[in-house]
Design an enzyme around this catalytic site. Structure first.
Site, PDB file in Angstrom:
ATOM      1  CD  GLU A  23      -3.078  -0.704   0.120  1.00  0.00           C
ATOM      2  OE1 GLU A  23      -3.269   0.494  -0.199  1.00  0.00           O
ATOM      3  OE2 GLU A  23      -3.696  -1.658  -0.384  1.00  0.00           O
TER       4      GLU A  23
ATOM      5  NE  ARG B  47      12.699   5.671  13.002  1.00  0.00           N
ATOM      6  CZ  ARG B  47      13.672   4.795  13.023  1.00  0.00           C
ATOM      7  NH1 ARG B  47      14.704   4.929  12.216  1.00  0.00           N
ATOM      8  NH2 ARG B  47      13.628   3.738  13.832  1.00  0.00           N
TER       9      ARG B  47
ATOM     10  NE  ARG C 226      16.225   4.365  26.141  1.00  0.00           N
ATOM     11  CZ  ARG C 226      15.981   5.228  25.166  1.00  0.00           C
ATOM     12  NH1 ARG C 226      15.955   6.535  25.418  1.00  0.00           N
ATOM     13  NH2 ARG C 226      15.787   4.803  23.931  1.00  0.00           N
TER      14      ARG C 226
ATOM     15  CG  ASP D 224      16.185   1.447  16.186  1.00  0.00           C
ATOM     16  OD1 ASP D 224      17.313   1.809  16.596  1.00  0.00           O
ATOM     17  OD2 ASP D 224      15.140   1.637  16.826  1.00  0.00           O
TER      18      ASP D 224
ATOM     19  NE  ARG E  26       5.890   2.102  10.727  1.00  0.00           N
ATOM     20  CZ  ARG E  26       5.721   3.225  11.424  1.00  0.00           C
ATOM     21  NH1 ARG E  26       4.791   4.093  11.085  1.00  0.00           N
ATOM     22  NH2 ARG E  26       6.502   3.477  12.457  1.00  0.00           N
TER      23      ARG E  26
ATOM     24  CE  LYS F 295       7.628  -5.656  20.494  1.00  0.00           C
ATOM     25  NZ  LYS F 295       8.232  -4.299  20.552  1.00  0.00           N
TER      26      LYS F 295
ATOM     27  CD  GLU G  72      13.343  -1.844  13.547  1.00  0.00           C
ATOM     28  OE1 GLU G  72      13.366  -2.551  14.568  1.00  0.00           O
ATOM     29  OE2 GLU G  72      12.874  -0.692  13.527  1.00  0.00           O
TER      30      GLU G  72
END
Length: 250
Positions: free
Chosen positions: A52, A57, A70, A86, A91, A126, A153
């Site tokens: 579609e 990004r 982190r 990533d 996507r 998940k 990714e």
């Protein structure tokens, strides 16, 4: 001279950051080109487009730095490259669940790509209900000073999965991740509803495809090709020649 050094230092650092991000941008460009070719090929051969839309990004330097902190790693471009996979994200949104695995197979057959990791959150969602197929793909990028292997990714999901993930992200952003329990429960229920919708649409898609194939088998029409909005008829002599070659091959 001392006053000039900080500016020179800044320019050098800026160039390093620019080049660092540039290779990831080129890797995304390479992946999007591959996806466009696959879309066109599939459309011409099957008169159907499994994709579609796509969205890419790059992580911001601030986001990369926070993620590295982190993880408890020292700040360096090398640590960012080795510990954050990533930085470049693509996507791919599909209509049907079967399209997700079809695209996955297509990417696995691209011999210049190296599939580093596959996480199937469709077969194994998940706990919060999130579903998507995640691939980590190593893309070769040829720069002026040599070959770079860049990690991208790729997330492949249906429209329903993408809609749910977008809503979930907005809710968590608004509540700064301290989401009330009743909203978490409703989000999980919404994920189940999205899954049921995907499964229903998949069944409809399969039945419609079977009907279309049955009708096509009953029709005897002159074979035509459509390439780049230009229609070509296949001469009967060429069809006969192809039939003779097939017999000779046997």
């Amino acid at each position: 001279m001392n006053a000039q050094y900080p500016m020179d230092h800044f320019k050098t650092f800026k160039n390093k950051i620019t080049r660092f991000l540039m290779v990831y941008k080129f890797a995304l460009d390479e992946m999007e080109t591959k996806i466009e070719i696959l879309k066109e090929e599939f459309h011409l051969l099957h008169e159907y487009n499994p994709i579609e839309h796509t969205k890419s990004r790059l992580k911001s330097p601030e986001s990369m730095m926070n993620k590295l902190i982190r993880k408890g790693c020292d700040l360096s471009l090398e640590n960012i490259r080795n510990n954050i996979k990533d930085i470049a994200g693509l996507r791919i949104t599909c209509s049907f669940i079967s399209d997700i695995y079809r695209i996955n197979d297509m990417l696995h057959h691209q011999h210049d790509l190296k599939i580093l990791e596959v996480k199937d959150y469709i077969k194994n969602p998940k706990p919060n209900g999130y579903q998507s197929l995640h691939l980590l793909i190593e893309v070769p990028i040829y720069m002026s000073d040599g070959l770079e292997h860049v990690c991208v990714e790729v997330q492949i999901r249906t429209i329903a999965m993408d809609f749910w993930a977008s809503l979930e992200h907005k809710i968590f952003y608004k509540y700064n991740e301290a989401v009330p329990l009743h909203l978490l429960q409703e989000l999980k229920a919404a994920a189940n509803s999205a899954t049921a919708l995907d499964q229903q649409m998949e069944r409809l898609h399969r039945e419609i495809s079977e009907i279309k194939e049955a009708n096509a088998a009953e029709e005897e029409e002159q074979l035509k090709l459509m390439i780049s909005n230009q229609q070509f008829s296949i001469p009967s002599a060429l069809l006969s020649l192809m039939g003779e070659n097939k017999l000779n091959e046997k």
